[in-house]
Structure formats: structure tokens, C-alpha cells
Design a protein around this motif. Sequence first.
Motif, PDB file in Angstrom:
ATOM      1  N   GLU A   1       0.819  -1.206   0.000  1.00  0.00           N
ATOM      2  CA  GLU A   1       0.000   0.000   0.000  1.00  0.00           C
ATOM      3  C   GLU A   1       0.857   1.262   0.000  1.00  0.00           C
ATOM      4  N   TYR A   2       2.119   1.162   0.441  1.00  0.00           N
ATOM      5  CA  TYR A   2       3.034   2.305   0.365  1.00  0.00           C
ATOM      6  C   TYR A   2       3.815   2.269  -0.941  1.00  0.00           C
ATOM      7  N   TYR A   3       4.217   1.082  -1.342  1.00  0.00           N
ATOM      8  CA  TYR A   3       4.935   0.936  -2.596  1.00  0.00           C
ATOM      9  C   TYR A   3       4.077   1.405  -3.762  1.00  0.00           C
ATOM     10  N   ALA A   4       2.774   1.113  -3.696  1.00  0.00           N
ATOM     11  CA  ALA A   4       1.856   1.497  -4.777  1.00  0.00           C
ATOM     12  C   ALA A   4       1.208   2.855  -4.561  1.00  0.00           C
TER      13      ALA A   4
ATOM     14  N   PHE B   1      -2.485   8.117   4.436  1.00  0.00           N
ATOM     15  CA  PHE B   1      -2.301   8.833   5.697  1.00  0.00           C
ATOM     16  C   PHE B   1      -1.041   9.687   5.716  1.00  0.00           C
ATOM     17  N   ASN B   2       0.119   9.080   5.737  1.00  0.00           N
ATOM     18  CA  ASN B   2       1.320   9.903   5.888  1.00  0.00           C
ATOM     19  C   ASN B   2       1.865  10.395   4.556  1.00  0.00           C
TER      20      ASN B   2
ATOM     21  N   GLU C   1       9.494   9.407  -4.485  1.00  0.00           N
ATOM     22  CA  GLU C   1       8.754   8.143  -4.520  1.00  0.00           C
ATOM     23  C   GLU C   1       9.535   7.029  -3.843  1.00  0.00           C
ATOM     24  N   SER C   2      10.858   7.012  -4.072  1.00  0.00           N
ATOM     25  CA  SER C   2      11.689   5.966  -3.468  1.00  0.00           C
ATOM     26  C   SER C   2      11.781   6.116  -1.959  1.00  0.00           C
ATOM     27  N   GLU C   3      11.474   7.303  -1.427  1.00  0.00           N
ATOM     28  CA  GLU C   3      11.549   7.531   0.011  1.00  0.00           C
ATOM     29  C   GLU C   3      10.238   7.221   0.720  1.00  0.00           C
ATOM     30  N   ARG C   4       9.147   7.183  -0.028  1.00  0.00           N
ATOM     31  CA  ARG C   4       7.848   6.924   0.589  1.00  0.00           C
ATOM     32  C   ARG C   4       7.652   5.445   0.929  1.00  0.00           C
ATOM     33  N   THR C   5       8.285   4.592   0.186  1.00  0.00           N
ATOM     34  CA  THR C   5       8.015   3.164   0.259  1.00  0.00           C
ATOM     35  C   THR C   5       8.575   2.528   1.528  1.00  0.00           C
ATOM     36  N   SER C   6       8.046   1.359   1.876  1.00  0.00           N
ATOM     37  CA  SER C   6       8.596   0.555   2.969  1.00  0.00           C
ATOM     38  C   SER C   6       9.762  -0.309   2.499  1.00  0.00           C
ATOM     39  N   ARG C   7      10.038  -0.321   1.223  1.00  0.00           N
ATOM     40  CA  ARG C   7      11.137  -1.129   0.687  1.00  0.00           C
ATOM     41  C   ARG C   7      12.433  -0.330   0.796  1.00  0.00           C
ATOM     42  N   GLN C   8      13.055  -0.456   1.945  1.00  0.00           N
ATOM     43  CA  GLN C   8      14.247   0.312   2.252  1.00  0.00           C
ATOM     44  C   GLN C   8      15.352  -0.626   2.737  1.00  0.00           C
ATOM     45  N   LEU C   9      16.479  -0.575   2.057  1.00  0.00           N
ATOM     46  CA  LEU C   9      17.649  -1.325   2.484  1.00  0.00           C
ATOM     47  C   LEU C   9      18.323  -0.613   3.659  1.00  0.00           C
ATOM     48  N   ARG C  10      19.057  -1.377   4.453  1.00  0.00           N
ATOM     49  CA  ARG C  10      19.756  -0.767   5.578  1.00  0.00           C
ATOM     50  C   ARG C  10      20.726   0.310   5.116  1.00  0.00           C
TER      51      ARG C  10
ATOM     52  N   GLN D   1      10.404   3.798   6.739  1.00  0.00           N
ATOM     53  CA  GLN D   1       9.877   2.444   6.750  1.00  0.00           C
ATOM     54  C   GLN D   1       9.202   2.134   8.078  1.00  0.00           C
ATOM     55  N   ALA D   2       9.865   2.469   9.174  1.00  0.00           N
ATOM     56  CA  ALA D   2       9.305   2.191  10.496  1.00  0.00           C
ATOM     57  C   ALA D   2       8.008   2.943  10.712  1.00  0.00           C
ATOM     58  N   LEU D   3       7.936   4.206  10.223  1.00  0.00           N
ATOM     59  CA  LEU D   3       6.703   4.972  10.370  1.00  0.00           C
ATOM     60  C   LEU D   3       5.577   4.347   9.559  1.00  0.00           C
ATOM     61  N   ASN D   4       5.884   3.868   8.363  1.00  0.00           N
ATOM     62  CA  ASN D   4       4.856   3.199   7.561  1.00  0.00           C
ATOM     63  C   ASN D   4       4.269   2.008   8.315  1.00  0.00           C
ATOM     64  N   PHE D   5       5.137   1.171   8.852  1.00  0.00           N
ATOM     65  CA  PHE D   5       4.651   0.011   9.600  1.00  0.00           C
ATOM     66  C   PHE D   5       3.859   0.435  10.835  1.00  0.00           C
TER      67      PHE D   5
END
Length: 806
Positions: A510-513, A518-519, A528-537, A547-551
Motif C-alpha cells: 500500500e506504500y509501494y503502490a 495517511f502519511n 517516490e523511493s523515500e515513501r516506500t517501505s522497501r528500504q535497504l539498511r 519504513q518504520a513509520l509506515n509500519f
Amino acid sequence: MLFRSFTLPSRLLLAALVALISCTQPGTLSSPGSSPLPLTFNADWEFVRDVDTAVGPTFFARTDPSKPWETVGLPHTPRLEPVVTAGRQWQGTCFYRRFFRISPADTARRVAIRFEGAMHEADVYLNGRRLQRHQGGYLPFTVDLTPYLQVNADNCLLVKLNNQDNPTIPPGKPLKDLDFNYYGGLYRPVQLLIQDRLRITDAVESGRVAGGGILVHYENVSPQQATLHVQTEIRNDHHAARPAKLRTVLLNTAGQEVARAVTAAPLLTPGAATAVAQTFSLKSPQLWSPEQPTLYRLRVEVLDDKGRSVDQQEVATGVRTIRFAPEGFYLNGQKTRLRGTNRHQEYPYLGYALSDEMQYRDAWKIKEAGFNFVRCSHYPPSPAFLRACDELGILVMNSIPGWQFFGGEAFQRNSLQHVRDMVRRDRNHPSIVLWEAALNETDMSKSFMDQAHQAVHEELPFPTDVYTCGWLDYAYDVFIPARQHAKAPDYWHKYNKPKPILLCEYGDWEYYAQNAGFNQTAYAGLKESERTSRQLRGQGERALVQQALNFQEAHNDNFVGPAIGDANWLQFDYKRGYAPDIESSGIMDIYRLPKFAFYFYQSQYGPAPDALGFGKPMVYLASYAQASTAPRQVRVYSNCAEVELQLDGKTLARQRPDQDQYSSHLQHPSFTFTVPPFSGGTLRAVAYVNGKVAAEHLRRTPGPAHHLLLRIDKSGRDLTTGRQDAVFVYATVVDAQGTPVPEAATPIRFAVTSGDAELLGDNPVAAEAGIATTLLRAGRTPGTVQLTATAQGLPAATLSVRSVKP
């Protein structure tokens, strides 16, 4: 279920021990007599891939110069795969073979081989004769070798495996289009079974509805009493009729006997099998739960006409009751919120070829993250993983293989057989509360769903404690959609059908797409790359905070409406067939290193530790304390009532948790602090319970790289010899004070300087977020393994690792 099969005449005990030892020698197989376990058959295999696939006489000859046979141990993967797959993983045909001898004494017994996982079409040969073909890589199968063995001569067991795309074998979808990888090889352990011909059967091999093996069920469960029903199938493969009795004993955690029964079986004619039922009344049982996962041991023995124990199995069992209702999930009568995650079983380099210890370490990390529930996406896991969930107290959704593919008649037939085999293999695990007898995100026919749902209830024909689930709102007992299967902003808030609903995936798509809502407004300036939960360390603090805020936002929102729980997507980063990069929405990376989101979830458990010590008071600063010229917000996760933030020993604030749209339904909301500009210093978070310090976490602004620190990840299990066990080794770039340098991408080279072990994978390895990772695999000899790590411009680091016997 813990599967054990052995004969027990006391006069053979010494012979059994000698046999067990001799069986570990290369190429040798001796009678196990009264050996206390099925013999592990994992050493001294030979392997070859990418050769002619037509099986001929040379495959069974010890001397075969035409093929480069390599000596390997199991579990094994056909090829060490790169962490980032530029092309597709290896697919093709490979072969495993093992030479062994059988003694004349064992011709009076039953000799069989049991494969826990062979990916994914297997042909099994003995001495040139094909004995069996098995389709499906995630569930076990057994091959009876007895009639075809050569006595006092070499026997050659050959396994031909093909893991190429096959639309009839679940998951069915071509790998290039699949959202996970399924790798190949004999990737789970193999057991050799040498049994008396009067024996307890194996539930999967027996193939009987609600039968085979040992079936355990509890009724009338309360803290005061419980009724235990045990059904055991025994079989007579002798040439004459045999009488038998069953002796069943239940032992508590202290090894004390709490129940016993001896029951006569009907006279068994040759080739006949029968089910024997036994019932026990337990007083004051210790109930199994995530907070206190108490396990009993159920020992079932077959006694011959002279009262001798000729076969035995043990089952680890937990006394508990479950109930799913539209308003909630009830465990032992107590309403319990399912707080979970999804897990893919792969490792870097090794794919699926994980030792039992590695499976346990994954379960440990899930429990350490604060979860009480895991969905086995999207296939049945290793039995070792389920045993770990039993022991650690993790509730489980077991799943058949499938993702966005509904094949033809043969595929559907195989899928329905997978449902039955999954239940037969795993039915006695107290951790399993849901059976996902559905093909994930697949437009299944109603007929298929009806049959799959019915199959579970036929295999477990009990009025309580049995629940199916599926992603479509039809047939199944529990509805398990993903959050993104409905539209923002309500998602499933308004679901009003009289059926339990559990959100089995959330926090990624839902964040990737970009449909979360909400946020996305609050962070309108993000790329766009910063909004997603797909974040490498390695993408830095800002990405990990996002990512943590999305979850956090999604998990908080999941409490609105009727959902009885949720499972985030997902625990570990993973690879998939349809993309060359790593899917990075895990709260830990593929090397099992935590991201900030890991600690958000950990903060949702406790602060009172459970029986195993998980859930202690914790606090975590989601920041690298890097210098800033402007005021900045820092988020802190804690399961405590108050948190104080200090900068260089000076208190900035002491406050209670946030009250905002991301925290309104959480048991332990996060804490947000404003930190003034600083060029460098130390941030310290201090957490309080009842006004007393309960936990602390320190972050220091990193200086220049100074040296390396080496450590390994045990997660509850030592590095174990003789089992293909491997642990992650982490080399961290730190400054002079030992503070990690998160921006370091230094190439680091690892080496084993002494001891029986080897390194797997890339070497050197570039550090990501200051940490480089390799895998250390133990050999056969226990002892001290010495490791070094070197990097240009930094002094070498050393580490001693102790490997132990199983």
C-alpha cells in the motif's frame, strides 16, 4: 511432530550404540539395532549438476570419470546463489547419490529413506531400479528400500531432481514471474529408517484420512483438567500374523510421568494396519501459550508378544485450546490479539538449504521482534522451524505452496494432496492455529476452495480447535485478506460479515503502490523511493525512519474495525524470481540484521518478560546521532511508560508516549523528541517503569573509521558440527570509541585461520551501513574456529568461535 523410530530390546543396546557410530563413517551402513533415533543420512553424498539427464549404468558405478561428482553434505543447494541475482537462480537437473552397505541382520527389518524436502520433482533409484517419483518440494516422502537391497555389497541410492518450471507442481507459476524463489536440491535433512516390521506408521506415507502415525487431540481443556486423545496406527509387515500392544506415556517438562496406558491391538495379519485409540485424563495441566510455551513429551511404544519394545515414536505436545470468532481469537479461553509477521525461509547464498539450527535462529528472531504469530508464506516450512515455534511460543499459520497461479486439473489435484500432506505432517504442533489451504492471491474456483477446506476438516475431524483460512471470503473458516486488497482510507474497517478477519499482509504494497493516504500528505516532499517501505539498511537513517513509520501507521490503523490481528510484510528481506533486486520491506535484512522497524515491533511486547525472557523492558533510539545544523525530530521506541532523552548528559525532555494519528490504538506508542542543532555528541534514551530506570540506549555521533569489530549471531543456538550449520559473521566498522560508522561501505575480507569451518559467499564483502556479513559453516570436528577480518587502512580483527557437537 518429533519423529523417532527405534527398537528397544535391552540386550541390543550396546550393538545400537556401535551401529550409530559406525553409520557416520563414509560409505558404511550398519544395522542400528536399538538405535535411539532414525539415523541421519546427511553425510557423504555425491552431487553433480548440468550433466546428461538420462540415467544409465554409470550413475551407479563408484568410478565414473565422465561426471565430476562432488562430495557434499545435506542440507545442500545445487549452487551458491549471489545475494543480488543479476540473472535468474539456477534451474535444471541435478543428481545426488550415496553408497552404503546393509548387514544380513537388517534384511529381517524394514529399511526406508525419508526425505524432508527435495525440490521439486524427485526420481529415486536404488541399484539402477527406479522406485518412486515424487512431485512437490516442500513436503516429505518416504521410499521403502527393503525388497531391493543387496546384502554384503554396495548399494547405490540415486536421487534425480528437476527444479525447472512445471505448471502441474505447486506453486506452478514460472519462476521468472514468481514473487519468491524456490531453489533446488536435497535442501532439508534425510533420515534412514531401519525398523522392526511391526511398527508405527508415518502419517504422510500411510496416506489415510485422519490416520497414519500418531494423532493427538485435546478436549475439555482448562487449568484444572484436560482430556487427551491419542490415535496410533501400527502396521505388520512380517510374513505371519502378530499380536501387539501399545504402551503410551506422557512426560512433563521435568521428565516425570503424568499419564500411562497399555492397550492391546487387534491381531494383525501380514500387511495389515490398524488404529489404536487411547484416552487420558490430565489433572492441572500446564497450558501452552506464547508467554509460557510448556511442552509435554508423548512416548508411544509398540510391544511384541513377549512384551519387548520393538518400535517407538515421540511427539512434543502442548495442551491448549483455540477459538476464532468474529470478535477475536481466544487462546485457552483468553482473548488474544495476533501480532505477527510473514517469513520466507531463504538465506543468502544457500537459498533454502538451512540446518535445523538455522531454522531455530529465524524463529528466535521473530520472537525477539515481539511477535506472537507468524504466517509461513507461501509454503510449508521446515519441521525444525515448527518445532522452534512450539518451543519458543509462536503461533503459526501453515500454508500450501501458491501465489497468483491456478493451474489445470493436475495442478489442482497436486495442490489438494499438498493440503492433506501438510496437515498429516504437522497436525500435532501446538503452535499451529490456522491452515491456509488456499493459493495466495489466486482466483481459485469455488469447487477447489470447498475441497481444500473440507480436506483439512476430514484430516482433523474434531468439533473444536481446527480452522482453515484463505484470502477469498468463501468456504474457509477465517478470512485473511491483505490490507491492500481493499481501498484506502478505510481498508477493512467496515467489514461486517459474521466471519473472523485477520489481515495477513500489510505495510508494504500500500506504500509501494502509493495508495495508503495517511502519511503521504504529511511527507509530500519525499521522493517516490523515500515513501516506500522497501528500504535497504544502506539507504540511511531517513529511509529506515520512513519504513518504520509506515509500519507503525498501518499497524495502528489495523486496530480500527473488526480485524482480530495482523501480520506485516515481512520479517526478512528476500529475493524473487521476477526481479533481480532484493525485496527490502523486511524489518530485518537478508543477513538478519535489524532495521529501525524491528525495534518498533519489539516495543509492542512487554515490559514484563515472559517465561523465556522475551519482552523485557526496552528502549531504542531510531537515529545515528549524526551532526545537524538545524533542530530535528528523533523517534524513540519503548515498551515503558516514560522516556527521558539526554544530549551529552543534559536532559532535553522526559515525557510520556506520543498521542497522534500514528499511535492512537497502540499499546506502546512511540516517543518523539526535538533535538537542537549539534555538531557531535551523545544521545541517551532512558526508559522508566513505575518511576525507576528500566532500560537505556545510547547513540554517539560516529567519528572516522578506526577498527573492526567481529561478532557472530547465535540467536539461541551454538554453531553445530556435522549438520551443515552456518552462522552469520558480522564485521562492523567502528570509530576509536567503538561506535559503528553507518556510512562506511568498506570492502572487508574474511578468513578462517584455524579450525574446522569454511566461509560461504562473496569475499571480500562491501560493508552496508557499516557492517559486512559472511556465512561461517561448521565442518565435522567440534572445537575453536579462529576468524580474521581485514580492510584497507584498518587493523585486522580476530574472533574465536566455538563449534559444538549436536
